[in-house]
Scaffold this active site. Sequence first.
Site, short mmCIF file in Angstrom:
data_model
loop_
_atom_site.label_atom_id
_atom_site.label_comp_id
_atom_site.label_asym_id
_atom_site.label_seq_id
_atom_site.Cartn_x
_atom_site.Cartn_y
_atom_site.Cartn_z
N GLU A 15 0.81 -1.21 0.00
CA GLU A 15 0.00 0.00 0.00
C GLU A 15 0.85 1.27 0.00
O GLU A 15 0.33 2.35 -0.27
CB GLU A 15 -0.95 0.00 1.21
N ASP A 221 -12.25 -7.21 -0.45
CA ASP A 221 -12.91 -8.51 -0.25
C ASP A 221 -14.25 -8.26 0.44
O ASP A 221 -14.56 -7.14 0.83
CB ASP A 221 -12.03 -9.44 0.59
N1 ADE Z 1 -8.83 -5.57 5.52
C1 ADE Z 1 -9.12 -6.04 4.29
N2 ADE Z 1 -9.99 -7.04 4.35
C2 ADE Z 1 -10.27 -7.22 5.66
C3 ADE Z 1 -11.09 -8.15 6.37
N3 ADE Z 1 -11.80 -9.06 5.72
N4 ADE Z 1 -11.12 -8.07 7.74
C4 ADE Z 1 -10.38 -7.12 8.37
N5 ADE Z 1 -9.58 -6.26 7.76
C5 ADE Z 1 -9.53 -6.30 6.42
#
Ligand code: ADE
Length: 254
Positions: A15, A221
């Site tokens: 990032e 996600d």
């Molecule tokens: N950052 C990106 N995806 C995440 C997730 N599923 N849970 C916590 N932090 C995250």
Amino acid sequence: MRQKTIGVMGAMPEEVNGIIQLLTDSEEVRLGMRTYYTGQLNGVPIVVVFSRWGKVAAATTVSTLILHFNVSEIIFTGVAGAIDSGLNAGDIVIGKRLIQHDLDGRPLMKQFEIPLLGVQYLEAPPEALERAVKAVHTLLDGNHLFSAVGEKELRTFGIVKPKVVAGDIASGDQFFASSKAKEELLQKLPGVLCVEMEGAAVAQVCYEYGISFTVLRTVSDTADEQSHIDFPAFIEKISNKYSIEIVKNILQCL
Ligand code: ADE
């Protein structure tokens, strides 16, 4: 007058690496197991750092940025798991209110209340929020993101028309990887758009030192059974380029 220095943080090397490569007059400073990169991006003095994961890592890193590097504000860029069903991979969430979903001092105080601050949410300073919304709109409205990231790459992740939303971001020391955990969070905090592991900690430290902050998260996600596959793939292929474009666009609006 000396120009103000902006602290730029990300919780994953991917990032921030792209931003570090764009710095001019760059220097490295090693402190507390972090490497801080000082320099300029498009003429703006910045300090860039990979904070590592979680609220403690983020809090200690932001404290160093404030106390050692004397930054005047923080921009946190990274990814998040979608909690709101209207969000898709590639959408950008800007934190309007940040909450620690794993903070629970009951029965001594309300659930999510930050001890001694007496609040459950920390609000982003309105000018910083407005600036970030404008910068991300500019990025998404043109075709710029598609040329910067690559149309083919974006389509592989189903990213066709990414949008920007400002709202509640929940942070905690937990990676969400099940529909059950997601459901439970939604019951506790129905307005939450996405989850991540650092933003609310950054917000608290900035609030306590009286400096401005912006937390921007790209959805990587859907915080469910698929997230352990989607998250690393998104980090590897996409988030680097998103972060560069987001930070450059915000700095242009300073
Ligand atoms: N950052 C990106 N995806 C995440 C997730 N599923 N849970 C916590 N932090 C995250």
